[in-house]
Design an enzyme around this catalytic site. Structure first.
Site, mmCIF file in Angstrom:
data_model
loop_
_atom_site.group_PDB
_atom_site.id
_atom_site.type_symbol
_atom_site.label_atom_id
_atom_site.label_comp_id
_atom_site.label_asym_id
_atom_site.label_seq_id
_atom_site.Cartn_x
_atom_site.Cartn_y
_atom_site.Cartn_z
ATOM 1 N N ASP A 67 -33.554 -10.900 1.286
ATOM 2 C CA ASP A 67 -34.682 -11.055 2.204
ATOM 3 C C ASP A 67 -34.532 -12.285 3.091
ATOM 4 O OD1 ASP A 67 -34.993 -12.765 0.048
ATOM 5 O OD2 ASP A 67 -36.798 -11.822 -0.714
ATOM 6 N N ASN A 136 -46.364 -12.812 -9.352
ATOM 7 C CA ASN A 136 -47.168 -11.588 -9.203
ATOM 8 C C ASN A 136 -46.347 -10.321 -9.461
ATOM 9 O OD1 ASN A 136 -45.563 -11.331 -6.971
ATOM 10 N ND2 ASN A 136 -47.208 -11.436 -5.437
ATOM 11 N N HIS A 138 -43.419 -9.559 -7.979
ATOM 12 C CA HIS A 138 -42.606 -9.048 -6.868
ATOM 13 C C HIS A 138 -41.119 -9.233 -7.127
ATOM 14 C CE1 HIS A 138 -42.864 -13.103 -4.406
ATOM 15 N NE2 HIS A 138 -41.757 -13.083 -5.116
ATOM 16 N N GLU A 143 -44.073 -6.958 -2.506
ATOM 17 C CA GLU A 143 -45.297 -7.450 -3.134
ATOM 18 C C GLU A 143 -45.988 -6.312 -3.898
ATOM 19 O OE1 GLU A 143 -45.533 -10.519 -3.213
ATOM 20 O OE2 GLU A 143 -46.008 -11.509 -1.317
#
Ligand code: F6R
Length: 256
Positions: A67, A136, A138, A143
């Site tokens: 990314d 979280n 991810h 996400e």
């Protein structure tokens, strides 16, 4: 999935480095997927050490990063381009022509994402993908709520992810709102995965990913469906797991 729990971050980094080095020695033309963030830093230090002390050769390796932030030029101190050169590429003998990182400044992001996917395929697909995990759940910047079949695309970052990454920026408002990220489906196409996580801040996410239900609300949980995934943890990240797991990886004896 083979879950390996080591006592410390240094040990987990060495163990993960051992797996990556083994794959590289078996296949010098390895197509290696790379992650940024603090989790793989120790693994990268170990690869640099193996290159310097044992001649681990990266000259034929092709890399694809997961990314990059949208809107940050490659020479920006917080871009993932900059991170990769500082923390790995400039210390090993990787051929710069074989390095691929999503272009956060691409004029046509959709066309770039399409090209990235196509080029991964043209290079033979990713052999081994290194992953971290967000608190979280991810993976890359997929996400919670990301489609489990998603491909490389632009994603809006969650407020909590921007807050978590604000520690690297002088002003929290500078954290970009968007990123280009490989999709969950892109990651799952890699022949092998190695996810590294350390610290109590990752314990809930690891519990959800390794032992929870497979759900888009914890994108990392999809690795339960992968045929060859390693999860290498320190004791803190593993502290909420209830299953029993191994403390070492022995090639050819057991894999997962
Ligand atoms: C970065 C990436 C992210 C990180 C995750 C954990 O390329 O893919 O998913 O792996 O945000 O970041 P750290 O390791 O900094 O806790």
């Amino acid at each position: 999935m083979l879950v390996i729990v080591k006592d410390t971050y240094e040990e987990l980094s060495r163990e993960a480095g051992r797996i990556v080095a083994d794959r590289l020695r078996m296949k010098p033309t390895l197509v290696l997927g790379l992650a940024t963030g603090s989790s793989p830093l120790g693994l990268y230090r170990e690869l640099i050490r193996l290159h310097r002390e044992e001649g681990l050769d990266f000259s034929k390796v092709t890399t694809f990063n997961l990314d990059e932030y949208v809107g940050l030029p490659p020479d920006h101190g917080q871009s993932y381009h900059y991170f990769m050169f500082e923390n790995l590429f400039k210390h090993i003998n990787v051929d710069r022509r074989y390095i691929h990182i999503p272009q956060g400044m691409a004029g046509d992001i959709d066309a770039f994402c399409e090209w990235y996917e196509k080029h991964i395929t043209e290079c033979g697909g990713i052999d081994l993908q290194i992953l971290g995990i967000g608190p979280n759940g991810h993976i890359a910047f997929n996400e919670p709520g990301s489609s489990l079949g998603s491909r490389t695309r632009i994603k809006t970052l969650m407020g909590t992810t921007r807050q978590a990454n604000a520690r690297f920026f002088s002003n929290p408002d500078e954290v970009p709102k968007y990123a280009i990220t490989m999709g969950v489906g892109t990651i799952m196409d890699a022949r092998e995965l190695i996810l590294v996580a350390n610290g109590t801040g990752k314990a809930d996410a690891i519990r959800a990913a390794v032992e929870g239900p497979i759900t888009a609300m914890c994108p990392a949980s999809i690795i339960q469906m992968h045929r060859k995934a390693f999860v290498v943890l320190d004791g803190d990240a593993a502290s909420k797991l209830v299953g029993s797991y191994t403390d070492t990886w022995e090639p050819k004896v057991f894999e997962r």
